[in-house]
Design an enzyme around this catalytic site. Structure first.
Site, PDB file in Angstrom:
ATOM      1  CB  ALA A 112      91.548 166.201 -60.901  1.00 11.64           C
ATOM      2  CB  CYS A 113      95.552 169.692 -62.334  1.00  9.58           C
ATOM      3  SG  CYS A 113      96.207 168.926 -63.755  1.00  9.58           S
ATOM      4  N   GLY A 114      93.630 170.826 -64.255  1.00 12.07           N
ATOM      5  CA  GLY A 114      92.935 171.329 -65.466  1.00 12.07           C
ATOM      6  C   GLY A 114      93.406 170.459 -66.578  1.00 12.07           C
TER       7      GLY A 114
END
Length: 218
Positions: free
Chosen positions: A146-148
């Site tokens: 996951a990231c932004g």
């Protein structure tokens, strides 16, 4: 006089060639990043990597045993992060202070940094090795990356797949699309979906939130 003009011409040519090399190098870096991201998309389309929406992530972690791997840089994670998630940043703050890098940082700040609050970064060359230290079981561990906004995580799953991780999932749309109830617990002073926002845009966001709250009260 002719000699001086010749020297000036040679100097101009050298400067031009240097600029062309720098532009070519930047374009090569962008092309490599785009190629890696495209490979991540292909892994998802082929079914080798599973896309998971933020609203499904909590269930995937609790019921299916997925490990949430947060690959955002440290300054985003400090604002908000999912409790119990592992952290290995894909990008690091570029600490080089050579004249060329300082010029790049100045341009970055003028076009991007002042508005978004994002630092000038570089790829973490030790990314896969650092993930291996935290998640050594490549065959059985289920890893939700996951990231932004979901773009950097596409690069991450491509690198991890090349590193022989075989049970990968991608947080579709990233934390930006998460709601307050999607994850069991979140740490930090900000909402998870706003952690990517910084700089001048952060103050515009706060103003919009305030106006929305006033609108509900009236």
């Amino acid at each position: 006089m002719a000699l001086i003009q010749l020297i000036q011409l040679q100097s101009s040519i050298l400067k031009y060639n240097k600029q062309c090399f720098q532009i070519s190098s930047q374009r090569s870096t962008i092309l490599r990043i785009n190629a890696v991201s495209l490979n991540g998309q292909q892994l998802i389309q082929s079914g080798k990597v599973r896309p998971i929406l933020p609203k499904e992530a909590g269930t995937a972690m609790e019921d299916e045993g997925y490990i949430l791997l947060d690959i955002r840089p440290e300054w985003e994670r400090e604002k908000a992060c999912v409790s119990g998630s592992l952290h290995v940043p894909l990008f690091l703050k570029d600490m080089d202070n050579s004249p060329i890098t300082l010029l790049k940082k100045w341009v970055h700040f003028g076009y991007i940094g002042a508005w978004t609050g994002q630092n000038f970064t570089m790829i973490n060359d030790e990314f896969v090795k650092q993930v291996e230290q935290k998640i050594p079981d490549k065959d059985n561990a289920k890893v939700l990356v996951a990231c932004g906004e979901g773009l950097r995580s596409l690069m991450a799953i491509s690198k991890l797949h090349e590193g022989d991780y075989r049970n990968l999932a991608w947080l579709a749309g990233g934390f930006n699309r998460a709601s307050d109830s999607d994850f069991p617990a979140v740490e930090g002073p900000e909402k998870l979906q706003y952690a990517t926002i910084g700089g001048a845009s952060y103050y515009f966001l706060q103003l919009l939130i305030l106006l929305r709250a006033v609108g509900k009260e009236s």
